[in-house]
Design an enzyme around this catalytic site. Structure first.
Site, PDB file in Angstrom:
ATOM      1  CE  LYS A 156      -1.875   2.923   2.658  1.00  0.00           C
ATOM      2  NZ  LYS A 156      -1.807   4.082   1.742  1.00  0.00           N
TER       3      LYS A 156
ATOM      4  N   GLY B 102       7.265   5.046   7.817  1.00  0.00           N
ATOM      5  CA  GLY B 102       6.417   6.222   7.947  1.00  0.00           C
ATOM      6  C   GLY B 102       6.616   6.877   9.289  1.00  0.00           C
TER       7      GLY B 102
ATOM      8  CB  THR C 123       1.281   5.969  10.939  1.00  0.00           C
ATOM      9  OG1 THR C 123       0.849   7.272  10.585  1.00  0.00           O
ATOM     10  CG2 THR C 123       0.536   4.961  10.103  1.00  0.00           C
TER      11      THR C 123
ATOM     12  CD  GLU D 120      13.448   0.405   8.013  1.00  0.00           C
ATOM     13  OE1 GLU D 120      14.226   1.252   8.472  1.00  0.00           O
ATOM     14  OE2 GLU D 120      13.795  -0.723   7.648  1.00  0.00           O
TER      15      GLU D 120
ATOM     16  CB  CYS E 255      13.606   9.034   7.238  1.00  0.00           C
ATOM     17  SG  CYS E 255      14.536   7.837   6.268  1.00  0.00           S
TER      18      CYS E 255
ATOM     19  CD  GLU F 173      10.772  12.894  10.684  1.00  0.00           C
ATOM     20  OE1 GLU F 173       9.628  12.476  10.910  1.00  0.00           O
ATOM     21  OE2 GLU F 173      11.626  12.234  10.079  1.00  0.00           O
TER      22      GLU F 173
HETATM   23  P1  NAD Z   1       2.612   8.420   7.531  1.00  0.00           P
HETATM   24  O1  NAD Z   1       2.855   7.624   8.756  1.00  0.00           O
HETATM   25  O2  NAD Z   1       1.624   9.517   7.586  1.00  0.00           O
HETATM   26  O3  NAD Z   1       2.149   7.477   6.337  1.00  0.00           O
HETATM   27  C1  NAD Z   1       2.902   6.385   5.892  1.00  0.00           C
HETATM   28  C2  NAD Z   1       1.991   5.343   5.298  1.00  0.00           C
HETATM   29  O4  NAD Z   1       1.143   4.837   6.310  1.00  0.00           O
HETATM   30  C3  NAD Z   1       1.083   5.861   4.192  1.00  0.00           C
HETATM   31  O5  NAD Z   1       1.014   4.883   3.179  1.00  0.00           O
HETATM   32  C4  NAD Z   1      -0.258   5.985   4.900  1.00  0.00           C
HETATM   33  O6  NAD Z   1      -1.355   5.863   4.043  1.00  0.00           O
HETATM   34  C5  NAD Z   1      -0.186   4.808   5.843  1.00  0.00           C
HETATM   35  N1  NAD Z   1      -1.104   4.870   6.983  1.00  0.00           N
HETATM   36  C6  NAD Z   1      -1.603   5.967   7.615  1.00  0.00           C
HETATM   37  N2  NAD Z   1      -2.415   5.591   8.613  1.00  0.00           N
HETATM   38  C7  NAD Z   1      -2.449   4.237   8.631  1.00  0.00           C
HETATM   39  C8  NAD Z   1      -3.097   3.259   9.426  1.00  0.00           C
HETATM   40  N3  NAD Z   1      -3.906   3.594  10.438  1.00  0.00           N
HETATM   41  N4  NAD Z   1      -2.886   1.960   9.160  1.00  0.00           N
HETATM   42  C9  NAD Z   1      -2.062   1.572   8.169  1.00  0.00           C
HETATM   43  N5  NAD Z   1      -1.426   2.461   7.367  1.00  0.00           N
HETATM   44  C10 NAD Z   1      -1.609   3.774   7.591  1.00  0.00           C
HETATM   45  O7  NAD Z   1       4.038   8.933   7.079  1.00  0.00           O
HETATM   46  P2  NAD Z   1       4.366   9.897   5.857  1.00  0.00           P
HETATM   47  O8  NAD Z   1       4.005  11.280   6.233  1.00  0.00           O
HETATM   48  O9  NAD Z   1       3.837   9.312   4.592  1.00  0.00           O
HETATM   49  O10 NAD Z   1       5.951   9.746   5.791  1.00  0.00           O
HETATM   50  C11 NAD Z   1       6.818  10.576   6.463  1.00  0.00           C
HETATM   51  C12 NAD Z   1       7.422   9.850   7.635  1.00  0.00           C
HETATM   52  O11 NAD Z   1       8.088   8.672   7.201  1.00  0.00           O
HETATM   53  C13 NAD Z   1       8.475  10.662   8.333  1.00  0.00           C
HETATM   54  O12 NAD Z   1       8.329  10.539   9.727  1.00  0.00           O
HETATM   55  C14 NAD Z   1       9.773  10.018   7.888  1.00  0.00           C
HETATM   56  O13 NAD Z   1      10.857  10.197   8.747  1.00  0.00           O
HETATM   57  C15 NAD Z   1       9.371   8.602   7.791  1.00  0.00           C
HETATM   58  N6  NAD Z   1      10.314   7.868   6.937  1.00  0.00           N
HETATM   59  C16 NAD Z   1      11.133   6.951   7.517  1.00  0.00           C
HETATM   60  C17 NAD Z   1      12.053   6.265   6.749  1.00  0.00           C
HETATM   61  C18 NAD Z   1      12.967   5.249   7.352  1.00  0.00           C
HETATM   62  O14 NAD Z   1      13.478   4.417   6.618  1.00  0.00           O
HETATM   63  N7  NAD Z   1      13.211   5.258   8.642  1.00  0.00           N
HETATM   64  C19 NAD Z   1      12.123   6.520   5.382  1.00  0.00           C
HETATM   65  C20 NAD Z   1      11.277   7.466   4.828  1.00  0.00           C
HETATM   66  C21 NAD Z   1      10.359   8.127   5.620  1.00  0.00           C
END
Ligand code: NAD
Length: 487
Positions: free
Chosen positions: A181, A234, A238, A256, A289, A384
Site C-alpha cells: 500500500k 512512515g 502511524t 522504519e 528520514c 522531526e
Molecule cells: P505516515 O505515517 O503519515 O504514512 C505512511 C503510510 O502509512 C502511508 O502509506 C499511509 O497511508 C499509511 N497509513 C496511515 N495511517 C495508517 C493506518 N492507520 N494503518 C495503516 N497504514 C496507515 O508517514 P508519511 O508522512 O507518509 O511519511 C513521512 C514519515 O516517514 C516521516 O516521519 C519520515 O521520517 C518517515 N520515513 C522513515 C524512513 C525510514 O526508513 N526510517 C524513510 C522514509 C520516511
C-alpha cells in the site's frame, strides 16, 4: 486504454488496485495532486476494508505455490523485474517527479537505477543465503529460512518506489506474497510496478497493490489474521496505530520511522567537507528520514562554518524539479508546507533566529532555512520537521557533543565530521543511531543492517537481516543415529 487509465507526462498509469493479477476499481476515488503546480493528476481508486480483504485473500491463495518455487526461479523473476524497471527508467522517473516533486535528475540517475538494484541485490543474496551447519554432540544443526506468508508493506511518499521496492524485493525473494500500500499522496509508481512485475512473469496474486487512505484501508490490512509480516515506513504516530492492530494477531513488525539526526562538526574537521555534508541536508526539500537536521558545531569553528554554509546554501537553485539545474523542489503537499511553517514560526516566536530562510515562497516551496539560538529542549530541536529546516547549536567539549546528539527520542542516524580517527571511534561508540557516517553521508549498501533505535524504529532490514525478518527461521537438528541401514 481503460477509462481507469490516466496519462501522466505521456505515461499511461492505471488508477485501480492490482489484486490477484487483475485490475480492480473501487466505488470511490481520491484525487492525486502534483506538488509541482497543485494540479490534479487524476482520481485513484479509494480502497476500503473490502479491497484489503480481497488482496490478503489473493496473497494467501498465491502463497503456497510461490513459497514452493525454487530459489533460482524466484531470483530469475526478480532479475526480470529489474530488467523491466531499467527499460522504463525514463517513464518511472517522470511519473515519480510529477507525483512527489523530487528532482527528475535524481530519479533518472540515482533513484530508479537503485530500484532495479533492489531487485537484483535480493535475488543474488537469496542464492547465497546460508548459515554454516554446526554440530552439537555429534548432531548436525541446519538453519533454513522458510517463507512466512502474506506480507503487508506500507510505505511513505518521500521516496515512493525506492522505499516500496526496498521491502517488496526481499519479501518476494524470501518466498512471501505481498500486499503493497503506497502513500495516498504518491500512488502512481506502485501501479507501474504492478505492470512491470506482471510482464516479468510474476504469478498472479504474488504482488498485490492497493490504493487508498491509511485510515480507511490501513487497519483492515494490518489487523488481518492471515497476514504474517508487516513492514512499515512512515511516521511514529502511524507506527503506534499499526503496532496496536498487529498486536491482536502477534504479527511480526518491522518499523522504519522518523529521525532527528545530528551532524557533529569538530574543530579538527575538514571544514569544506563538513559544509558540503551540511548543505546536502536540503536534499529532497528536506523530506529525508535520514537527514542530519541538527548541526552540532564546535564553538571555535561555528562562526566560520556558518559563514561558509550560508554562502554554499545561497548557491542552491530552488524551483521546478524537472529542471536539470534545480537543487531543491517543492514540498509534497499544502498540509506539509503548513506543518513546516508552523514549526518555524513557533521556533522564531520562542527566540530562534533564522540565519537564512524562515518563510514560505510562492507555490509549494519553502525557503531553505537555518535556525540558531535554539534550546535543546525546544520543539524545533526535538521534533522531526520533514522540510528544508535545519538547526545549529554549538558545543564546547566532546562529551557535550555526544550528550546533545543523543538527547532526542530518535536514533536513526548520525553524521560526524572530524579529522581524528580515534575521536570518530570514541564518539561513534557512544551514539545511539542505526547508522553512523563519518566524513560522508548517505552511503548505503543493501547488505548493511538498516533501521533505527528508540522511536526511529523497530528491527533492521538489509542483506540477511531482511531474510531473517521476512522468513520463519528453522533450525533442524539431526542425530547421526537412527537411520535404517539401506546399505
Ligand atoms: P505516515 O505515517 O503519515 O504514512 C505512511 C503510510 O502509512 C502511508 O502509506 C499511509 O497511508 C499509511 N497509513 C496511515 N495511517 C495508517 C493506518 N492507520 N494503518 C495503516 N497504514 C496507515 O508517514 P508519511 O508522512 O507518509 O511519511 C513521512 C514519515 O516517514 C516521516 O516521519 C519520515 O521520517 C518517515 N520515513 C522513515 C524512513 C525510514 O526508513 N526510517 C524513510 C522514509 C520516511
Amino acid at each position: 486504454m481503460s477509462e481507469h487509465t490516466i496519462t501522466v507526462a505521456g505515461v499511461a498509469v492505471d488508477t485501480r488496485h492490482w489484486i490477484g493479477g487483475e485490475r480492480v476499481a473501487s466505488a470511490q476515488t481520491f484525487p492525486d495532486v502534483s506538488p509541482i503546480d497543485g494540479s490534479t493528476i487524476g482520481g485513484i481508486s479509494r480502497g476500503t476494508a473490502m479491497e484489503a480483504a480481497a488482496a490478503v485473500a489473493a496473497a494467501k491463495a498465491a502463497f503456497p505455490a510461490w513459497a514452493a518455487t525454487s530459489r533460482a526461479e524466484r531470483a530469475r523473476i526478480l532479475h526480470a523485474i529489474a530488467d523491466g524497471v531499467e527499460k522504463r527508467i525514463e517513464e518511472l522517473s517522470i511519473v515519480e517527479t510529477t507525483d512527489n516533486g523530487a528532482l527528475l535528475r535524481s530519479h533518472r540517475r540515482g533513484v530508479m537505477p537503485r530500484v532495479a538494484h533492489n531487485f537484483r541485490f535480493f535475488a543474488d543474496w537469496l542464492l547465497k543465503l546460508e548459515h554454516e551447519d554446526f554440530e552439537t554432540r555429534g548432531h548436525t544443526n541446519h538453519v533454513s529460512w522458510d517463507p512466512a506468508g502474506p506480507s503487508v508493506l506500507i510505505t511513505p511518499w518521500n521516496a515512493p518506489l525506492m522505499l516500496a521496492t526496498w521491502k517488496v524485493a526481499p519479501a518476494l525473494a524470501a518466498g512471501n506474497t505481498v500486499i503493497l500500500k503506497p502513500a495516498e499522496w504518491t500512488p502512481l509508481t506502485a501501479s507501474l510496478l504492478a505492470d512491470i512485475a506482471a510482464e516479468a512473469g510474476l504469478p498472479a496474486g504474488v504482488l498485490n497493490v492497493v490504493q487508498g487512505y491509511g485510515s480507511e484501508i490501513g487497519d483492515a490490512l494490518t489487523s488481518h489474521p492471515d497476514v504474517r509480516r508487516i513492514s512499515f515506513t512512515g511516521s511514529v504516530p502511524t507506527a503506534k496505530r499499526i503496532a496496536e492492530s498487529a498486536a491482536a494477531n502477534l504479527t511480526p513488525l518491522s518499523l522504519e520511522l522518523g529521525g532527528k539526526s545530528p551532524l557533529l562538526v569538530f574543530a579538527d574537521a575538514d571544514l569544506d567537507l563538513a559544509v558540503d555534508l551540511a548543505v546536502e541536508q536540503y536534499d529532497n526539500a528536506g523530506q529525508v528520514c535520514l537527514a542530519a537536521t541538527r548541526f552540532l558545531v564546535e564553538e571555535s569553528v561555528a562562526e566560520e562554518f556558518t559563514r561558509r554554509f550560508v554562502e554554499k546554501a545561497g548557491q542552491l537553485t530552488q524551483g521546478d524539479p524537472r529542471g536539470e539545474a534545480t537543487d531543491i523542489g517543492p514540498n509534497i503537499h499544502p498540509l506539509q508546507l503548513e506543518k513546516i511553517d508552523g514549526f518555524v514560526q513557533r521556533a522564531v516566536a520562542a527566540g530562534a533566529r533564522a540565519v537564512i530562510g524562515g518563510h514560505r515562497k510562492d507555490g509549494q516551496y519553502y525557503a531553505p532555512t537555518l535556525l540558531t539560538a535554539v534550546a535543546q529542549d525546544s520543539e524545533i530541536v526535538q521534533e522531526e520537521v520533514f522540510g528544508p529546516v535545519l538547526t545549529l547549536q554549538t558545543f564546547a567539549t566532546e562529551d557535550e557533543a555526544v550528550r546533545l546528539a543523543n538527547d532526542t527520542r530518535f536514533g536513526l542516524a548520525a553524521t560526524l565530521a572530524t579529522g581524528d580517527p580515534e575521536r570518530a571511534e570514541r564518539v561513534t561508540a557512544q551514539l545511539v543511531a542505526g547508522t553512523v557516517w563519518t566524513n560522508c553521508f548517505f552511503v548505503r549498501d543493501l547488505q548493511a543492517p538498516f533501521g533505527g533505535s528508540r522511536h526511529s524504529g523497530v528491527g533492521r532490514e538489509g542483506g540477511t537481516w531482511s531474510f531473517d525478518f521476512y522468513c520463519d527461521l528453522k533450525n533442524t537438528v539431526t542425530s547421526p543415529n537412527g537411520w535404517n541401514n539401506h546399505g
